[in-house]
Structures are given as structure tokens and as C-alpha cells.
Design an enzyme around this catalytic site. Structure first.
Site, PDB file in Angstrom:
ATOM      1  N   GLY A  50       4.780 -16.340  13.249  1.00  0.00           N
ATOM      2  CA  GLY A  50       3.389 -16.581  12.847  1.00  0.00           C
ATOM      3  C   GLY A  50       3.115 -18.073  12.763  1.00  0.00           C
ATOM      4  O   GLY A  50       2.274 -18.532  11.981  1.00  0.00           O
ATOM      5  N   ALA A  51       3.838 -18.829  13.594  1.00  0.00           N
ATOM      6  CA  ALA A  51       3.830 -20.294  13.485  1.00  0.00           C
ATOM      7  C   ALA A  51       2.474 -20.904  13.816  1.00  0.00           C
ATOM      8  O   ALA A  51       2.193 -22.036  13.425  1.00  0.00           O
ATOM      9  CB  ALA A  51       4.904 -20.876  14.405  1.00  0.00           C
ATOM     10  N   ASN A  77       2.942  -2.957  10.501  1.00  0.00           N
ATOM     11  CA  ASN A  77       3.940  -3.973  10.176  1.00  0.00           C
ATOM     12  C   ASN A  77       5.359  -3.510  10.480  1.00  0.00           C
ATOM     13  O   ASN A  77       6.216  -4.329  10.825  1.00  0.00           O
ATOM     14  CB  ASN A  77       3.770  -4.449   8.731  1.00  0.00           C
ATOM     15  CG  ASN A  77       2.644  -5.460   8.650  1.00  0.00           C
ATOM     16  OD1 ASN A  77       2.773  -6.564   9.186  1.00  0.00           O
ATOM     17  ND2 ASN A  77       1.534  -5.082   8.052  1.00  0.00           N
ATOM     18  N   GLN A 128      11.819  -7.258  14.881  1.00  0.00           N
ATOM     19  CA  GLN A 128      12.310  -8.599  14.513  1.00  0.00           C
ATOM     20  C   GLN A 128      13.664  -8.505  13.800  1.00  0.00           C
ATOM     21  O   GLN A 128      14.553  -9.335  14.027  1.00  0.00           O
ATOM     22  CB  GLN A 128      11.273  -9.341  13.651  1.00  0.00           C
ATOM     23  CG  GLN A 128      10.059  -9.761  14.488  1.00  0.00           C
ATOM     24  CD  GLN A 128       9.050 -10.603  13.727  1.00  0.00           C
ATOM     25  OE1 GLN A 128       9.220 -10.901  12.545  1.00  0.00           O
ATOM     26  NE2 GLN A 128       7.991 -10.991  14.410  1.00  0.00           N
ATOM     27  N   ASN A 144       2.823 -10.052   4.543  1.00  0.00           N
ATOM     28  CA  ASN A 144       2.590  -8.872   3.683  1.00  0.00           C
ATOM     29  C   ASN A 144       2.480  -7.566   4.464  1.00  0.00           C
ATOM     30  O   ASN A 144       2.059  -7.594   5.607  1.00  0.00           O
ATOM     31  CB  ASN A 144       1.321  -9.100   2.878  1.00  0.00           C
ATOM     32  CG  ASN A 144       1.571 -10.008   1.696  1.00  0.00           C
ATOM     33  OD1 ASN A 144       2.587  -9.878   1.023  1.00  0.00           O
ATOM     34  ND2 ASN A 144       0.659 -10.932   1.472  1.00  0.00           N
ATOM     35  N   ASP A 151       4.186 -16.440  -6.700  1.00  0.00           N
ATOM     36  CA  ASP A 151       3.773 -15.801  -7.953  1.00  0.00           C
ATOM     37  C   ASP A 151       4.450 -16.490  -9.142  1.00  0.00           C
ATOM     38  O   ASP A 151       3.838 -16.736 -10.178  1.00  0.00           O
ATOM     39  CB  ASP A 151       4.136 -14.313  -7.930  1.00  0.00           C
ATOM     40  CG  ASP A 151       3.619 -13.644  -6.673  1.00  0.00           C
ATOM     41  OD1 ASP A 151       2.401 -13.553  -6.516  1.00  0.00           O
ATOM     42  OD2 ASP A 151       4.440 -13.244  -5.819  1.00  0.00           O
ATOM     43  N   HIS A 183       5.317  -7.856  -4.660  1.00  0.00           N
ATOM     44  CA  HIS A 183       4.354  -8.961  -4.465  1.00  0.00           C
ATOM     45  C   HIS A 183       2.995  -8.319  -4.202  1.00  0.00           C
ATOM     46  O   HIS A 183       2.551  -8.182  -3.063  1.00  0.00           O
ATOM     47  CB  HIS A 183       4.778  -9.848  -3.294  1.00  0.00           C
ATOM     48  CG  HIS A 183       3.679 -10.806  -2.899  1.00  0.00           C
ATOM     49  ND1 HIS A 183       3.282 -11.846  -3.700  1.00  0.00           N
ATOM     50  CD2 HIS A 183       2.882 -10.867  -1.810  1.00  0.00           C
ATOM     51  CE1 HIS A 183       2.293 -12.501  -3.123  1.00  0.00           C
ATOM     52  NE2 HIS A 183       2.019 -11.926  -1.979  1.00  0.00           N
TER      53      HIS A 183
HETATM   54  P1  NAX Z   1      -2.723 -16.281   9.649  1.00  0.00           P
HETATM   55  O1  NAX Z   1      -3.522 -15.127  10.118  1.00  0.00           O
HETATM   56  O2  NAX Z   1      -3.353 -17.615   9.551  1.00  0.00           O
HETATM   57  O3  NAX Z   1      -1.444 -16.433  10.598  1.00  0.00           O
HETATM   58  C1  NAX Z   1      -0.626 -15.364  10.911  1.00  0.00           C
HETATM   59  C2  NAX Z   1      -0.078 -15.647  12.285  1.00  0.00           C
HETATM   60  O4  NAX Z   1       0.894 -14.646  12.578  1.00  0.00           O
HETATM   61  C3  NAX Z   1      -1.140 -15.568  13.382  1.00  0.00           C
HETATM   62  O5  NAX Z   1      -1.125 -16.785  14.129  1.00  0.00           O
HETATM   63  C4  NAX Z   1      -0.702 -14.373  14.230  1.00  0.00           C
HETATM   64  O6  NAX Z   1      -0.968 -14.557  15.611  1.00  0.00           O
HETATM   65  C5  NAX Z   1       0.795 -14.349  13.951  1.00  0.00           C
HETATM   66  N1  NAX Z   1       1.443 -13.059  14.204  1.00  0.00           N
HETATM   67  C6  NAX Z   1       0.943 -11.813  14.022  1.00  0.00           C
HETATM   68  N2  NAX Z   1       1.830 -10.893  14.421  1.00  0.00           N
HETATM   69  C7  NAX Z   1       2.929 -11.578  14.837  1.00  0.00           C
HETATM   70  C8  NAX Z   1       4.175 -11.174  15.378  1.00  0.00           C
HETATM   71  N3  NAX Z   1       4.452  -9.887  15.601  1.00  0.00           N
HETATM   72  N4  NAX Z   1       5.073 -12.131  15.698  1.00  0.00           N
HETATM   73  C9  NAX Z   1       4.793 -13.428  15.518  1.00  0.00           C
HETATM   74  N5  NAX Z   1       3.604 -13.874  15.034  1.00  0.00           N
HETATM   75  C10 NAX Z   1       2.690 -12.949  14.689  1.00  0.00           C
HETATM   76  O7  NAX Z   1      -2.090 -15.827   8.271  1.00  0.00           O
HETATM   77  P2  NAX Z   1      -1.413 -16.737   7.143  1.00  0.00           P
HETATM   78  O8  NAX Z   1      -2.452 -17.166   6.195  1.00  0.00           O
HETATM   79  O9  NAX Z   1      -0.557 -17.755   7.798  1.00  0.00           O
HETATM   80  O10 NAX Z   1      -0.538 -15.642   6.349  1.00  0.00           O
HETATM   81  C11 NAX Z   1       0.598 -15.047   6.936  1.00  0.00           C
HETATM   82  C12 NAX Z   1       1.100 -13.911   6.080  1.00  0.00           C
HETATM   83  O11 NAX Z   1       1.510 -14.381   4.797  1.00  0.00           O
HETATM   84  C13 NAX Z   1       0.071 -12.815   5.811  1.00  0.00           C
HETATM   85  O12 NAX Z   1       0.679 -11.554   5.977  1.00  0.00           O
HETATM   86  C14 NAX Z   1      -0.278 -13.041   4.356  1.00  0.00           C
HETATM   87  O13 NAX Z   1      -0.754 -11.860   3.742  1.00  0.00           O
HETATM   88  C15 NAX Z   1       1.047 -13.475   3.814  1.00  0.00           C
HETATM   89  N6  NAX Z   1       1.064 -14.151   2.507  1.00  0.00           N
HETATM   90  C16 NAX Z   1       2.116 -13.925   1.694  1.00  0.00           C
HETATM   91  C17 NAX Z   1       2.250 -14.558   0.483  1.00  0.00           C
HETATM   92  C18 NAX Z   1       3.435 -14.310  -0.377  1.00  0.00           C
HETATM   93  O14 NAX Z   1       3.487 -14.900  -1.462  1.00  0.00           O
HETATM   94  N7  NAX Z   1       4.405 -13.479  -0.012  1.00  0.00           N
HETATM   95  C19 NAX Z   1       1.203 -15.479  -0.016  1.00  0.00           C
HETATM   96  C20 NAX Z   1       0.333 -16.029   1.076  1.00  0.00           C
HETATM   97  C21 NAX Z   1      -0.034 -15.029   2.136  1.00  0.00           C
HETATM   98  O15 NAX Z   1      -1.062 -14.208   1.639  1.00  0.00           O
END
Ligand code: NAX
Length: 337
Positions: free
Chosen positions: A15-16, A109, A116, A135, A163, A191
Site C-alpha cells: 500500500g506504498a 481482505n 501475501q 484494517n 491506540d 483494533h
Molecule cells: P490509502 O487508501 O491512502 O492507501 C492504501 C493503499 O493500499 C492504496 O494505495 C491501495 O492502492 C493500496 N492497496 C490496496 N490493496 C492492495 C494490495 N492488495 N496490495 C498492495 N497495495 C494495496 O489508505 P491509508 O490511509 O494509507 O490506510 C491504509 C490502511 O491502514 C487502511 O486499511 C486503514 O484502515 C488502516 N489503518 C490502520 C490503523 C491502525 O492503527 N492499525 C490506523 C490508520 C489506518 O486507519
């Protein structure tokens, strides 16, 4: 010897091309995660739609001229991305979209974290440590771990450090104390909004937090009410608050927490929180990925055992664990694990 000539660590970020990726990668390249003497090679995994964004980030990483950065590769192939990885940060996930049921979200997911996990199992370095940020993080970590039978389950974690840090920051304000003076806070469970931020064993400058709160708020009942009605919901729902105020979800704070999680796993720390695969600690069913109080001696996290949970705490932990069980059962019903 030049401190930057040590052997190179491969760090893979999925998700870089997303917003957390953008807040994370430059700090990894600067040495904030592994230290000033650990050169890194970055491997960025994206889906085809996200490749251009990740490639742009790779160009900017190059322009940072980071002395520790030994190269950046961008790919949409998990096997290429995880080849030789010692640290894998699984950030990319499928977000919940309008009308999506929880089962659909888990299934989507599972379709990401299963393959992965299998790719990590096949090509990652023998010492790989995996942190799931995307998530639903706990259950995504469970799926990845289950898909990687040759990697010890202890090497998988889901991020609850954000958190934990949110809880520390809220307490620091309430107690008018520096964050660094507060120790022994725990995030228990999932979470999600069911998590249990617990201060029963926490101290501020060596003094029990419950006592310090009672003194500031006018008694033990007032402290209890503040914990139940203000602190716990505020921490558990902080993600929603950030979205409301900022217009998009937490990014820099999530990246900071991921950096802190890995830094403390490899350099050691006293008490913090992380979601680990349960071995039955605190009667959490074996195999669930649950947030616990943890410590690290520099070789990954282990659960701090033997803490007392009072009846209210037990109820809160049980409620969050019930949610984790339901997620696991839904994934099982899909035949994913
Ligand atoms: P973004 O939507 O900005 O970025 C996610 C990226 O992942 C996108 O560029 C997308 O193309 C890519 N992606 C999707 N499927 C993929 C795959 N199969 N392989 C590789 N890349 C893939 O989201 P962002 O704000 O960066 O958040 C990423 C994740 O972190 C979300 O699931 C979000 O809910 C989760 N979070 C988790 C937190 C935690 O504390 N555990 C807090 C922050 C965030 O909410």
C-alpha cells in the site's frame, strides 16, 4: 568505519502509494525505524492502480539522497516485493465501501492477506517480522500468519501502538504530565471501537494513574466516570474523530506508530501494546490476534503476563475478544483459514 556500511535490511511496505505509505517511507529511509547504522533497501508493493503513486514516491525517496537508502523497487507482484524481506509492513488493504457488509470486507481482505502471507512464507528472509496495519488489522494478521506456516506465529503482529499512543496523549493532558512520565498503559483486544484502553496498572511519575486522576478530578468516582465516559470512548473512537476533523483518516500518526512498533521490536522497550497471536494468555483463545501489554528485549514482542484484571476490565476484554472470535469464525466460514 562509516556507520552506514553495515549489512542492508530489506523492508517491504505494501500500500506504498497510499497516505500512510507516504508518511512512512521517508522516515524509514532516514533511519528513524531501524537506527542510524542500518542501511535499508525498500520494496514497495502496490496494486496496478496504485503503482504510479508509489513510483512517484520512489522518485521523491531518491531525491531525499538518504545516506542509508540502498535502493527502492516498486512492484505489483507480492513475491518480488517480499523477496528477502526482514521487515514487512502490510499497510495496503481493501477499505469498507458503502453498502459493504462485514463479511464482504473480511472476504475482500482475506483475498489480499492470504496470498501475501503465502508469498512471505515462500520468499521472505528467515528472520522476517511482519506488522499488519491495514484494517481489519487483527484478523488480517491472523489470515497472513495462517497462510505462512513456516514463519513462527510470534513474528506476526497487528498495530495497536497508535491506540496506545493516543491513550498516553489523552492521559498526559488530563494529568498535566509529560507523556514520558506515564508508563504501564495497555490496549487490550481488537483494533476497533471495542478495544479496551486500560490504566489500572499505569503510573505517572511513579504514582498510580487512578490515584492521580482521583486527586485531579475530585475523587475515585469522578476518576472512574472520566475513564468510562470520556477516556475510553475518546481513545477507541479517535480514528473517527480524526476523519471528522481532518476530512481523511489518520496517516502521519499511524505511520509514526508503525515506526515506533518496529523500532521497539528490534531495539527493545519496556511496556507498550501490540496485537500478537494468543497462546491463551489472559484466557484469550489460542490463535486469535489480540492486543496485549507487551515488552521487547530486541527480538520481537512478548506478552506481559500475570496482571490482574478487575471485573469491569474483564468484561471489556471479553467483549472485544468476542468480536475477534466472530471475525475469525466468519473467515473460517469462508474457508480462508
Ligand atoms: P490509502 O487508501 O491512502 O492507501 C492504501 C493503499 O493500499 C492504496 O494505495 C491501495 O492502492 C493500496 N492497496 C490496496 N490493496 C492492495 C494490495 N492488495 N496490495 C498492495 N497495495 C494495496 O489508505 P491509508 O490511509 O494509507 O490506510 C491504509 C490502511 O491502514 C487502511 O486499511 C486503514 O484502515 C488502516 N489503518 C490502520 C490503523 C491502525 O492503527 N492499525 C490506523 C490508520 C489506518 O486507519
Amino acid at each position: 568505519m562509516d556507520a552506514t556500511t553495515g549489512s542492508t535490511t530489506t523492508v517491504t511496505v505494501t500500500g506504498a502509494g497510499g497516505q500512510i505509505g507516504y508518511a512512512l517511507l521517508f522516515r524509514i529511509a532516514s533511519g528513524a525505524m531501524l537506527g542510524p547504522d542500518r542501511p535499508v533497501r525498500l520494496r514497495l508493493l502496490e496494486i496496478p492502480q496504485g503503482l504510479a503513486s508509489a513510483e512517484g514516491t520512489a522518485l521523491e525517496l531518491q531525491d531525499g539522497a538518504f545516506p542509508l537508502l540502498r535502493g527502492v523497487d516498486v512492484t505489483d507482484d507480492p513475491r518480488t516485493a517480499f523477496e528477502g524481506a526482514s521487515i514487512a509492513l502490510l499497510v495496503g488493504a481493501r477499505p469498507r465501501t458503502a453498502g459493504m457488509e462485514r463479511g464482504d470486507l473480511l472476504a475482500a481482505n482475506a483475498g489480499i492477506f492470504g496470498p501475501q502471507g503465502a508469498a512471505l512464507n515462500a520468499v521472505a528472509a528467515d528472520d522476517v517480522q511482519v506488522l499488519v496495519v491495514g484494517n481489519p488489522a487483527n484478523t488480517n494478521a491472523l489470515i497472513a500468519a495462517a497462510s505462512a506456516p513456516d514463519i513462527p506465529a510470534e513474528r506476526f503482529a497487528a498495530l495497536t501502538r497508535l491506540d496506545h499512543d493516543r491513550a498516553l496523549a489523552q492521559l498526559a493532558v488530563a494529568l498535566d504530565a509529560p507523556v514520558a512520565d506515564i508508563h504501564g498503559v495497555t490496549i487490550w483486544g481488537n483494533h476497533s471501537a471495542t478495544q479496551f484502553p486500560d490504566v489500572a496498572h499505569a503510573t505517572v511519575a511513579g504514582r498510580p494513574v487512578p490515584d492521580a486522576l482521583a486527586e485531579r478530578l475530585g475523587g475515585a468516582d469522578a476518576a472512574r466516570a472520566w475513564l468510562d465516559d470520556v477516556f475510553i470512548p475518546r481513545v477507541a473512537q479517535r480514528g473517527a474523530e480524526i476523519i471528522r476533523v481532518r476530512g481523511s483518516s489518520s496517516a502521519a500518526s499511524a505511520a509514526n506508530a508503525a515506526i515506533s512498533h518496529v523500532r521497539d521490536a528490534v531495539h527493545g522497550t519496556e511496556w507498550t501494546s501490540a496485537a500478537l497471536v494468543s497462546h491463551g494468555e489472559y484466557d484469550v483463545p489460542e490463535g486469535l490476534v489480540c492486543s496485549f501489554p507487551v515488552t521487547s528485549d530486541g527480538d520481537g514482542y512478548r506478552v506481559i503476563e500475570g496482571l490482574e484484571l478487575d471485573e469491569r476490565g474483564r468484561r471489556r476484554l471479553d467483549a472485544s475478544v468476542a468480536e475477534l472470535v466472530a471475525e475469525r469464525d466468519a473467515v473460517r466460514a469462508l474457508g480462508v483459514i
